[in-house]
Design an enzyme around this catalytic site. Structure first.
Site, PDB file in Angstrom:
ATOM      1  N   GLY A  41       0.830  -1.194   0.000  1.00  0.00           N
ATOM      2  CA  GLY A  41       0.000   0.000   0.000  1.00  0.00           C
ATOM      3  C   GLY A  41       0.870   1.252   0.000  1.00  0.00           C
ATOM      4  CB  SER A  42       0.425   4.538   1.578  1.00  0.00           C
ATOM      5  OG  SER A  42      -0.707   4.910   0.810  1.00  0.00           O
ATOM      6  CG  MET A  43       4.240   1.087   4.510  1.00  0.00           C
ATOM      7  SD  MET A  43       4.486  -0.408   5.492  1.00  0.00           S
ATOM      8  CE  MET A  43       6.280  -0.448   5.583  1.00  0.00           C
ATOM      9  CB  THR A  44       4.324   1.732  -2.606  1.00  0.00           C
ATOM     10  OG1 THR A  44       3.880   0.383  -2.499  1.00  0.00           O
ATOM     11  CG2 THR A  44       4.919   1.974  -3.996  1.00  0.00           C
ATOM     12  CE  LYS A  45       1.141   7.944  -1.286  1.00  0.00           C
ATOM     13  NZ  LYS A  45       0.296   6.759  -1.129  1.00  0.00           N
TER      14      LYS A  45
END
Length: 231
Positions: A58-62
């Site tokens: 999820g947003s840990m991809t950022k």
């Protein structure tokens, strides 16, 4: 079992048994002395979760998208103070004044692309689709740099900038410049036709059991949430 392991097992009680699973890594001094896995990676097929199970980050991809931009800046291929329209010139006038730094720091004022998805859309969006949505809407929430508002769309655009500045696909860039050098052998930015080894799936509680809700209209975009990895 040590007291520490028992304590962690207690915290993870809801993930044990025939339910959607989870993984826990306890780190000390950079080394993982404890890896624990609970529940099922695939409920329908009763596949147990392990420490190798790959979950969508999820947003840990950022953090990886931001790192890609900074690697390109180190090589002199772009600057974080570049205008966004230098790299994505088809964006409307609402993007005037927006820089890559604004995208990185959630201060661009970019409209949430989730609000722009047409009713009745059934195919998941890809990064290029998000760009097309934003091209068609000449508005923003506030002037760049004047406020903070969390933005998934900003990181989708950053992934497209990585592609244009590097000359290679975003997923390939992450593999070559970040994942392989770090020994993250089973980490991928998941694209159509690419598999994630030992993939775990997401579920929601239903009236009877669990319903797979692993994917949505926004699950195929890469820059804001498309990386899969394990503990």
């Amino acid at each position: 079992m040590s007291g520490e392991e028992a304590s962690i097992d207690g915290l993870m009680r809801d993930y044990q048994g025939a339910v959607p699973g989870a993984g826990v890594a306890v780190l000390r001094g950079g080394a993982p002395p404890m890896l624990r896995a609970y529940g099922l990676a695939d409920v329908e097929n009763r596949v147990a979760a392990t420490s190798a199970s790959n979950y969508r980050l999820g947003s840990m991809t950022k953090q990886f998208t931001a790192a890609a931009i900074l690697l390109l800046a180190e090589r002199g291929l772009l600057s974080v103070d570049d205008a966004v329209r230098r790299w994505l010139p088809t964006l409307p006038d609402a993007a005037l004044g927006m820089t890559l730094r604004h995208l990185l720091t959630h201060s661009s004022g970019l409209v949430d692309y989730e609000e722009l998805i047409a009713e009745g859309t059934v195919e998941p969006l890809h990064d290029a689709d998000v760009l097309r949505l934003l091209e068609a809407h000449n508005r923003r929430y506030f002037g760049p740099g004047s406020r903070y508002r969390y933005s998934n769309g900003a990181y989708v655009l950053l992934a497209l900038v990585v592609e244009r500045a590097s000359g290679q696909g975003f997923a390939s860039f992450l593999q070559e410049r970040i994942f392989k050098p770090l020994g993250m052998r089973h980490t991928v930015a998941l694209e159509a036709g690419v598999s994630a080894a030992h993939r775990a799936f997401g579920y929601s509680a239903a009236a009877r059991g669990w319903t797979r809700t692993d994917q949505s209209l926004t699950s195929a975009t890469l820059g804001d949430g498309g990386v899969y990895s394990s503990i």
